[in-house]
Design an enzyme around this catalytic site. Structure first.
Site, mmCIF file in Angstrom:
data_model
loop_
_atom_site.group_PDB
_atom_site.id
_atom_site.type_symbol
_atom_site.label_atom_id
_atom_site.label_comp_id
_atom_site.label_asym_id
_atom_site.label_seq_id
_atom_site.Cartn_x
_atom_site.Cartn_y
_atom_site.Cartn_z
ATOM 1 N N LEU A 77 0.821 -1.208 0.000
ATOM 2 C CA LEU A 77 0.000 0.000 0.000
ATOM 3 C C LEU A 77 0.853 1.256 0.000
ATOM 4 O O LEU A 77 0.428 2.314 -0.476
ATOM 5 C CB LEU A 77 -0.923 0.010 1.220
ATOM 6 C CG LEU A 77 -1.967 -1.109 1.291
ATOM 7 C CD1 LEU A 77 -2.718 -1.051 2.614
ATOM 8 C CD2 LEU A 77 -2.935 -1.022 0.122
ATOM 9 N N GLY A 78 2.051 1.171 0.575
ATOM 10 C CA GLY A 78 2.926 2.338 0.634
ATOM 11 C C GLY A 78 4.293 1.964 1.167
ATOM 12 O O GLY A 78 4.461 0.935 1.823
ATOM 13 N N ARG A 79 5.285 2.804 0.866
ATOM 14 C CA ARG A 79 6.650 2.580 1.332
ATOM 15 C C ARG A 79 7.165 3.835 2.024
ATOM 16 O O ARG A 79 6.778 4.946 1.667
ATOM 17 C CB ARG A 79 7.580 2.224 0.164
ATOM 18 C CG ARG A 79 7.248 0.905 -0.513
ATOM 19 C CD ARG A 79 8.243 0.603 -1.615
ATOM 20 N NE ARG A 79 7.912 -0.628 -2.334
ATOM 21 C CZ ARG A 79 8.303 -1.833 -1.961
ATOM 22 N NH1 ARG A 79 9.063 -1.971 -0.882
ATOM 23 N NH2 ARG A 79 7.961 -2.904 -2.651
ATOM 24 N N GLY A 83 10.436 1.254 6.320
ATOM 25 C CA GLY A 83 9.631 0.069 6.132
ATOM 26 C C GLY A 83 8.548 0.299 5.101
ATOM 27 O O GLY A 83 8.656 1.168 4.234
ATOM 28 N N VAL A 85 3.984 -0.482 4.193
ATOM 29 C CA VAL A 85 2.648 -0.859 4.640
ATOM 30 C C VAL A 85 2.073 -1.828 3.619
ATOM 31 O O VAL A 85 2.029 -1.531 2.419
ATOM 32 C CB VAL A 85 1.734 0.367 4.795
ATOM 33 C CG1 VAL A 85 0.338 -0.070 5.237
ATOM 34 C CG2 VAL A 85 2.312 1.354 5.794
ATOM 35 N N LYS A 100 1.719 -2.457 9.004
ATOM 36 C CA LYS A 100 2.880 -1.578 8.959
ATOM 37 C C LYS A 100 4.091 -2.372 9.424
ATOM 38 O O LYS A 100 4.125 -2.873 10.548
ATOM 39 C CB LYS A 100 2.658 -0.359 9.856
ATOM 40 C CG LYS A 100 3.741 0.703 9.736
ATOM 41 C CD LYS A 100 3.342 1.979 10.470
ATOM 42 C CE LYS A 100 4.349 3.080 10.257
ATOM 43 N NZ LYS A 100 3.938 4.351 10.896
ATOM 44 N N ASP A 192 1.621 16.320 12.278
ATOM 45 C CA ASP A 192 1.905 15.922 10.892
ATOM 46 C C ASP A 192 0.635 15.847 10.056
ATOM 47 O O ASP A 192 0.456 14.919 9.262
ATOM 48 C CB ASP A 192 2.631 14.565 10.877
ATOM 49 C CG ASP A 192 3.347 14.305 9.552
ATOM 50 O OD1 ASP A 192 3.634 15.292 8.832
ATOM 51 O OD2 ASP A 192 3.630 13.139 9.245
ATOM 52 N N LYS A 194 -1.639 16.400 7.082
ATOM 53 C CA LYS A 194 -1.526 16.659 5.649
ATOM 54 C C LYS A 194 -2.433 15.670 4.929
ATOM 55 O O LYS A 194 -2.860 14.665 5.522
ATOM 56 C CB LYS A 194 -0.076 16.503 5.178
ATOM 57 C CG LYS A 194 0.560 15.158 5.507
ATOM 58 C CD LYS A 194 2.028 15.143 5.099
ATOM 59 C CE LYS A 194 2.688 13.808 5.475
ATOM 60 N NZ LYS A 194 4.129 13.784 5.108
ATOM 61 N N ASN A 197 -1.909 11.856 5.161
ATOM 62 C CA ASN A 197 -2.164 11.168 6.424
ATOM 63 C C ASN A 197 -3.650 11.110 6.771
ATOM 64 O O ASN A 197 -4.013 10.680 7.861
ATOM 65 C CB ASN A 197 -1.394 11.839 7.563
ATOM 66 C CG ASN A 197 0.086 11.542 7.497
ATOM 67 O OD1 ASN A 197 0.517 10.607 6.817
ATOM 68 N ND2 ASN A 197 0.889 12.333 8.183
ATOM 69 N N ASP A 210 -0.807 7.593 10.937
ATOM 70 C CA ASP A 210 0.618 7.918 11.030
ATOM 71 C C ASP A 210 0.917 8.861 12.197
ATOM 72 O O ASP A 210 0.928 10.081 12.047
ATOM 73 C CB ASP A 210 1.137 8.516 9.726
ATOM 74 C CG ASP A 210 2.656 8.452 9.650
ATOM 75 O OD1 ASP A 210 3.306 8.212 10.696
ATOM 76 O OD2 ASP A 210 3.210 8.645 8.552
ATOM 77 N N THR A 228 5.992 18.271 7.827
ATOM 78 C CA THR A 228 6.141 18.564 6.404
ATOM 79 C C THR A 228 6.122 20.069 6.231
ATOM 80 O O THR A 228 5.197 20.740 6.688
ATOM 81 C CB THR A 228 4.996 17.921 5.602
ATOM 82 O OG1 THR A 228 5.001 16.502 5.857
ATOM 83 C CG2 THR A 228 5.149 18.173 4.118
#
Length: 371
Positions: A77-79, A83, A85, A100, A192, A194, A197, A210, A228
């Site tokens: 799903l994401g990097r 690590g 997800v 995760k 965080d 944004k 997230n 997150d 960010t």
């Protein structure tokens, strides 16, 4: 390695759960780090089960422990830097989760972030915050099994739409107000916020995720420079002590982003972005309503003491603003208001899999806008 595992996962015979306490002089810098104290702060129906192989956290105390062998990996799903997800399926229940996965070798310098994230996810229960179901480890990795937000990132919908209408922005901003207010009531500064997230569940409601940069603070104050750049408050960039009001600044930036398709302070490089945040006023496009202009002016005040949402009125001042005049806060908190975006999920078997993982299917997400 045993000491590292104990620090992260609480592997101790006399500890049932871990939490973060703030030292008297803790300024959240490398020279003064948060300390760990053993307390039993979890609800009676939500205990962290411990042994010397892995830790399993479940919302049901009667649930059996789980390990990596209990899940099938479906896709990435994401990097991230430490690590990735994965979308996984629990073999016994066939339920989908987001796993995760963090590599231990990469986390030695980020122990506090992982401890804080896990502690927050264990303790927080809110309809607009992602839920942690299990946490366990293997010899080389740490794993957190999280609620799968089938709708994906709010960022993707904003990118496809270009910008949101004011009612759409108002709805999702209102759900974030409730989520952030809950975190603040627990002494948590999120730090965080944004679009990346902010996830959407199957119904289209927000799931905030997150918590790696979040801070648990007894007095709500800290001074770490993190986040960010486009969404960071001036007092954070200046290295000053700050409190929960930094999250309201980030909310203002996010609302502006939803209404225009871009954050208000965005330069060709990081330094120009920072200069704009520190010295410029956000431009208000001609199509902004008076309510939108008023809300953003209040949230994006550079002085945190007069910023909308600052103490003593706090989030109540935001909820009462006319930008949210069509929001029924009670119905929203009970998820009785219909989201403006409803993800449409289609599953299919791909002919070719480019990732070195074993799939049974891959989820494709489309969406439709209501109204």
């Amino acid at each position: 390695m045993i000491q590292f595992e104990e620090a992260i996962l609480g592997l101790s015979n006399d500890v049932d759960s871990m939490t973060i306490s703030k030292d008297e002089n803790d300024d959240d810098n490398a020279s003064t780090r948060s300390s760990i104290t053993a307390v039993d702060s979890t609800p009676h129906d939500y205990k962290v089960k411990l042994d010397q192989q892995y830790v399993s956290s479940t919302v049901e105390s009667s649930c059996p422990k789980v390990g990596s062998n209990d899940f099938d990996s479906l896709c990435v799903l994401g990097r991230g830097a430490f690590g990735k997800v994965l979308l996984v399926k629990h073999r016994a229940s066939r339920t989908l989760y987001a796993m995760k996965t963090l590599k231990k070798a990469s986390l030695v310098l980020h122990v506090n972030n992982i401890k804080t994230e896990r502690q927050i996810l264990e303790q927080v229960r809110h309809p607009f915050i992602v839920q942690l179901y299990y946490a366990f480890q293997t010899p080389t990795e740490l794993h957190m099994i999280l609620e799968y937000a089938v709708g994906g990132e709010l960022f993707r919908y904003l990118d496809q739409e270009g910008m949101f209408s004011e009612p759409m922005a108002s709805f999702y901003a209102a759900e974030l107000v409730l989520a952030l207010s809950h975190l603040h009531s627990l002494g948590i500064v999120y730090r965080d916020l944004k679009p990346e997230n902010c996830l959407l569940d199957q119904s289209g409601h927000i799931l905030l995720t997150d918590f790696g940069l979040s801070k648990v603070s007894l007095d709500g104050k800290t001074n770490t420079i993190c986040g960010t750049a486009e969404y960071m408050a001036p007092e954070v960039l200046a290295g000053l002590q700050y409190d929960y009001s930094v999250d309201w600044w980030s909310l203002g930036i996010l609302i502006y982003d939803m209404l225009t398709g871009s954050p208000p302070f965005k330069g060709n490089n990081r330094q120009k972005t920072i200069d704009g945040i520190m010295s410029k006023k956000p431009a208000m496009p001609y199509y902004f309503t008076n309510e939108a202009k008023s809300l953003l002016t209040g949230l994006l005040r550079k002085n945190p003491h007069v910023r909308l949402g600052a103490k003593p009125k706090g989030a109540d001042a935001i909820r009462k603003h006319r930008f949210f005049r069509k929001i029924d806060w009670k119905a929203l908190s009970e998820r009785h208001m219909d989201p403006p975006i409803v993800p449409l999920v289609v599953s299919y078997m791909p002919y070719h899999l480019s990732l070195s993982l074993s799939y049974s299917h891959f989820a494709c997400v489309f969406f439709r806008t209501i109204g």
